[in-house]
Design an enzyme around this catalytic site. Structure first.
Site, PDB file in Angstrom:
ATOM      1  CG  HIS A 529      10.129  33.123  -6.916  1.00 38.52           C
ATOM      2  ND1 HIS A 529      11.132  32.172  -7.324  1.00 38.52           N
ATOM      3  CD2 HIS A 529       9.108  32.643  -7.948  1.00 38.52           C
ATOM      4  CE1 HIS A 529      10.918  31.572  -8.344  1.00 38.52           C
ATOM      5  NE2 HIS A 529       9.610  31.802  -8.552  1.00 38.52           N
ATOM      6  NE  ARG A 635      14.394  -4.679  -5.793  1.00 38.74           N
ATOM      7  CZ  ARG A 635      13.790  -3.420  -5.702  1.00 38.74           C
ATOM      8  NH1 ARG A 635      13.371  -2.931  -6.856  1.00 38.74           N
ATOM      9  NH2 ARG A 635      14.080  -2.758  -4.517  1.00 38.74           N
ATOM     10  CD  GLU A 821       8.664  -8.828 -15.423  1.00 34.79           C
ATOM     11  OE1 GLU A 821       9.237  -7.837 -15.173  1.00 34.79           O
ATOM     12  OE2 GLU A 821       8.798 -10.006 -14.777  1.00 34.79           O
ATOM     13  N   GLY A 842       4.601  -5.938 -12.876  1.00 33.56           N
ATOM     14  CA  GLY A 842       5.871  -5.115 -12.830  1.00 33.56           C
ATOM     15  C   GLY A 842       5.655  -4.222 -13.921  1.00 33.56           C
ATOM     16  CB  THR A 843       4.225  -0.574 -13.845  1.00 29.57           C
ATOM     17  OG1 THR A 843       4.828  -0.286 -12.546  1.00 29.57           O
ATOM     18  CG2 THR A 843       2.904  -1.421 -13.283  1.00 29.57           C
ATOM     19  CG  ASN A 844       9.505  -0.369 -12.967  1.00 28.20           C
ATOM     20  OD1 ASN A 844       8.885   0.592 -12.703  1.00 28.20           O
ATOM     21  ND2 ASN A 844      10.324  -0.649 -12.109  1.00 28.20           N
ATOM     22  CB  CYS A 907       6.229  -5.149  -7.114  1.00 26.37           C
ATOM     23  SG  CYS A 907       6.611  -6.046  -8.624  1.00 26.37           S
TER      24      CYS A 907
END
Length: 947
Positions: A529, A635, A821, A842-844, A907
């Site tokens: 396993h 950044r 964003e 900016g999907t965060n 991004c």
């Protein structure tokens, strides 16, 4: 030769500790079934389920037929055998992977014990009916049983002609060890006596005591430890070491003790009616679908959309009938390296669970060639047939009963990243598959494994190797020792790297195994396993290390003569099986030529560009080596922390009480920023670089600690008065800083900040251009919510650009765009696109603001949401397509209406997550940007969405 009553029980499988179950399935081989029956008597039947869930919770309530939803498919029980089947490999959704492949093997003429499969739709109906069997299903199961009985000329519960069954689960997606198998179902006192009269007392009562243990544990939810205590106590009294040393008399006594366990644990006797046993086993399989460990496994592996588990009921064949019998597990190619050579293990005179659970140490598959040459030759030929038929590397389980080979299961074999790439490339070169097919044979997660670190200097730690086990899953792992899955998860949540040390693992441990960086087990082989699950996840694993003695209660592991406690450092080499004391240094892995070939095929197919998030020249170089086509997010704030001088200058800028003082501090920062941009432009020669202007709130650049300490440090660094510093710190304090004074709001309030950063970018770009470097700078304005905000910053940037071009006597091309964003920005994307030459989602933050979730606080409730099904995925890991995804599509459509040539990308962290990448490709984005090490993963995901 066995007599008719010697059940042809294919016992292949996961026993009590959640081990991977192996069983026999029904179909005549190349030799006719009639001939087989004439020579070998009547096989017994085995019942299995077809899911990936834990098999807990069957309990004893009788089946009740009630009205159920109208089934999607009227037929719910499908039999296989006699060289033809009612199902095939294309019916995985309905029959589960195990049932579909048993039917397929039977159809193509391999030796598969007969049986039947109860469909996944039946499980779905059972769950929908409040965990009550749907109307008519039990009658259909009985009809399937009668078909098997007629074919085998044996009957369930008949002492003179006993039919024994194995029951296991099997969902459409393989989930190793999630449901334990029940073997030898159909045994009771009378049947055992009948079996003993024909096959010998020891064989009959060993099978009976195994069945009592498995059935009690899997179906009745009686802890396996209660049975194990009885077994160990008897061996101790008799002075024996191995189970195989017990006599028939010992085993009869053990059977009586095991039956007492039922009364003690459940308050009721063992159910001796074989049909009642079958009923309860089917219920246990169905109930296993939503067991905690099954739910956790599906959650970890992002498995959704399945109907449920099938139940596989199958005639059993026995591998424990003497030295001409045995059982084994193999892969048609090496799952770790991809080498084209059979890879597996074999045990003489054993049941399947003995292999996968580490109860006995198995031999290499080559040993079978010496012990049983004829079955081995047939097995090799079957492997060729299956690999050619499925056009895949296969995982095969088999049993030999008195020199007669039975194929019990086949499925696509799980493999490491290295193995997956080599197998795909080799199969193309062999002409077995096309390139596009090969691209589907490698999962994005496989590439993630290839990018994991290895040991920096393997020869340098040789004197620190304290043990060597089996190299079950390759790679290197360094962590602190923990002994339970719960501790592994808890320590991991604290940011610690841990090595999970166990005597053996079970499916209950999957959460801890997933949290650990490496796994070490004292027992279990290469197909145990721990090994199978670790390879599937790319976890380093060393198994079967016999010199390891684990004391869970004291949280101590003794390896040879060394006692190690919880929290001590240990290193594992999963490629060699070495266990190394201490913390050994790691280094990035070397990538193979096969990977380069494979990725070239990936790039031929995909259309979506893949960029990287990189803040330093070193990150940029790594990204480029991994195939990035530019930098999608640089950044600038990360550069400010690179040295004490830089951060002091930033703090002087923050503390400045006048424009003059602020400009003075910015003038100190300018050369640092310019130098950093030069390094990144140089590393990305010829590729675009998207630079985000300062985004975080200013307080993030202040010292940490108590206010008094912070003020004292700032006074020292800036020379400002204490009262002035305290007033400034209090002014910077925010209730909700992520929605506060950050992003473009800083640049609008302090235009000189944007001016400094823009000047650094343009001066660096022209300097590099003068050195022959091709530079394509793109400046990105963060946290824009209105077109007016963007317009303000665009004006500042273009004014600085013109000044720099004039001063340096050179003009270069550049773009100015924005991050999307804030939900409002997505809604007014058409207006924003009038100023922006590109969008980058900016999907965060877009996820934070769309859900109203703070990433810093979501941990308080997200686990509850996931466990209760309120959310299917962590939205910060896998893009929420229905909500956030709709904003992405809407903004893209509106933006391109206003500016048809608008470049659109993403991004956020989602840029390297395969499901999210597939969505972005379908949504028509131009690129995704992710961390440098996830670039190959995103490239593959972008290609696979087009296949």
């Amino acid at each position: 030769m066995p007599s008719v009553s010697r059940a042809v029980c294919v016992q292949r499988a996961s026993g009590n500790n959640g081990r991977r179950c192996r069983d026999g399935a029904a179909a005549a081989g190349r030799r006719s079934v009639v001939a087989q029956r004439a020579r070998h008597g009547k096989p017994e039947v085995a019942i299995r389920s077809g899911s990936g869930g834990s098999a807990r919770g069957g309990h004893c309530s009788p089946l009740r037929a009630v009205a159920a939803p109208i089934p999607t498919t009227k037929k719910r029980v499908f039999h296989f055998g006699k060289g033809k089947s009612e199902g095939n490999k294309a019916m995985k959704d309905l029959l589960g992977g195990k049932g579909a492949n048993l039917a397929e093997m039977a159809s193509i003429g391999l030796s598969v014990p007969p049986g039947f499969t109860v469909s996944t739709e039946a499980c779905q109906q059972y769950q929908a009916a409040g965990k009550t069997l749907p109307a008519g299903l039990w009658e259909e199961i009985v009809e399937g049983l009668q078909w098997v009985e007629e074919y085998m000329a044996a009957r369930l519960g008949d002492p003179a002609r006993p039919l024994l069954l194995s029951v296991r689960s099997g969902a459409a997606v393989s989930m190793p060890g999630m449901m334990d198998t029940v073997l030898n179902l159909g045994l009771n006192d009378e049947v055992a006596a009948g079996l003993a009269a024909k096959s010998g007392d020891r064989f009959a009562y060993d099978s009976y005591r195994r069945f009592l243990d498995m059935f009690g544990n899997v179906v009745m939810d009686i802890p396996h430890a209660l049975f194990e205590e009885k077994l160990e106590a008897m061996k101790a009294v008799k002075g024996l070491h191995n189970d195989t040393d017990l006599t028939a008399t010992d085993l009869k006594e053990l059977v009586a003790q095991y039956k007492d366990v039922y009364v003690e644990a459940k308050g009721e006797p063992f159910p001796s009616d074989p049909k009642k046993q079958l009923q309860l086993a089917v219920l246990a399989v169905f109930n296993s679908w939503d067991s905690p460990r099954a739910i956790k496994y599906r959650s970890i592996n992002k498995i959704t959309g399945l109907k449920g588990t099938a139940v596989n009921v199958q005639t059993m064949v026995f591998g424990n009938m003497g030295n001409t019998s045995g059982t084994g597990v193999l892969f048609t190619r090496n799952p770790s390296t991809g080498e084209k050579k059979l890879y597996g293990e074999f045990l003489v005179n054993a049941q399947g669970e003995d292999v996968v659970a580490g109860i006995r140490t198995p031999e290499d598959l080559d040993a079978m060639r010496d012990h049983m040459p004829e079955p081995y030759e047939e097995l090799v030929e079957n492997c060729k047939i299956l690999e050619s038929h499925y056009k895949e590397m296969m995982d095969i389980e088999f049993t030999v009963q008195e020199n007669r080979l039975w194929m019990l299961q086949c499925r696509t074999g799980k493999r490491t990243g290295k193995g997956a790439v080599k197998i795909a490339v080799d199969m193309v070169n062999e002409g077995l598959v096309e390139r596009r097919t090969a691209l589907k044979m490698v999962e994005p997660g496989h590439l993630d494994q290839l990018l994991h670190p290895q040991f920096e200097n393997p020869s340098g730690y040789k004197d620190k190797v304290i043990a060597t086990g089996l190299p079950a899953s390759p790679g290197a792992a360094v962590g602190q020792i923990v002994f339970t899955a719960e501790d592994a998860e808890a320590w991991h949540a604290q940011g610690k790297d841990v090595i999970l040390v166990r005597t053996e693992t079970s499916p209950e441990d999957v959460g801890g195994m997933h949290a650990a960086v490496g796994i070490l087990t004292a027992r279990g082989g290469m197909t145990s396993h721990a090994a199978v699950v670790a390879r599937g996840w790319g976890k380093c694993c060393v198994s079967g290390c016999s010199s390891v003695r684990v004391n869970d209660a004291s949280k101590i592991v003794v390896i040879e003569d060394k006692a190690l406690h919880e929290g001590e450092w240990l290193s594992l080499n999963g490629s060699t099986g070495e266990v190394i004391i201490g913390k050994q240094p790691l280094c990035p892995p070397a990538l193979s030529g096969d990977l380069e070939t494979f990725m070239s095929w990936v790039d031929e197919v995909r259309k979506l560009k893949v960029m990287a998030n990189a803040d330093t020249p070193e990150d940029a170089t790594t990204a480029r080596q991994n195939g990035a086509e530019g930098i999608g997010l640089c950044r600038t704030e990360h550069m400010f922390f690179a040295s004490d001088e830089r951060i002091k200058a930033v703090r002087q800028m923050i503390m400045a009480s006048s424009l003059e003082l602020r400009q003075k501090a910015l003038d100190r920062l300018l050369p640092y920023q310019r130098s950093d941009f030069e390094g990144i432009f140089r590393a990305m020669d010829g590729l675009p670089v998207t630079i985000r202007l300062l985004d975080p709130p200013l307080h993030e650049f202040l010292p940490e600690g108590h206010v008094e300490d912070m003020v004292r440090e700032l006074c020292s660094e800036t020379g400002a008065a204490q009262d002035d510093v305290l007033a400034r710190v209090e002014k910077l304090s925010e209730v909700n800083p992520m929605l506060g004074f950050r992003g473009c709001r800083l640049g609008i309030s302090y235009p000189e900040l944007t001016e400094m950063q823009a000047r650094a970018i343009f001066e660096a770009a022209i300097t590099m251009t003068n050195q022959g470097i091709q530079v394509f700078p793109e400046i990105m304005v963060p946290l824009v919510g209105t077109p007016q905000e963007l317009g303000h910053q665009v004006d500042v940037i273009r004014q600085i650009a013109n000044k720099v071009f004039t001063d340096m006597g050179k003009t270069i091309g550049y773009k100015v765009g924005t991050m999307i964003e804030i939900p409002r920005a997505a809604l007014v994307a058409d207006e924003i696109a009038e100023q922006a030459e590109f969008f980058s989602f900016g999907t965060n933050d877009l996820t934070q603001m769309t859900f109203g979730y703070s990433r810093d606080d979501v941990g308080k409730f997200l686990p509850i949401y996931l466990s209760q099904g309120i959310l299917q995925h962590d939205p910060f890991e896998v893009l929420d397509q229905r909500g956030v995804g709709e904003l992405v599509k809407l903004a893209t459509e509106r933006g391109r209406k206003a500016r048809p040539n608008l470049k659109v990308g993403i991004c956020g962290e989602h840029g390297g997550e395969p499901l999210s990448v597939a969505f972005f490709a379908k949504a028509g984005l131009d690129y995704v940007s992710c961390s440098p090490f996830r670039v190959p993963i995103a490239r593959l995901a972008a290609a696979q969405v087009l296949l």
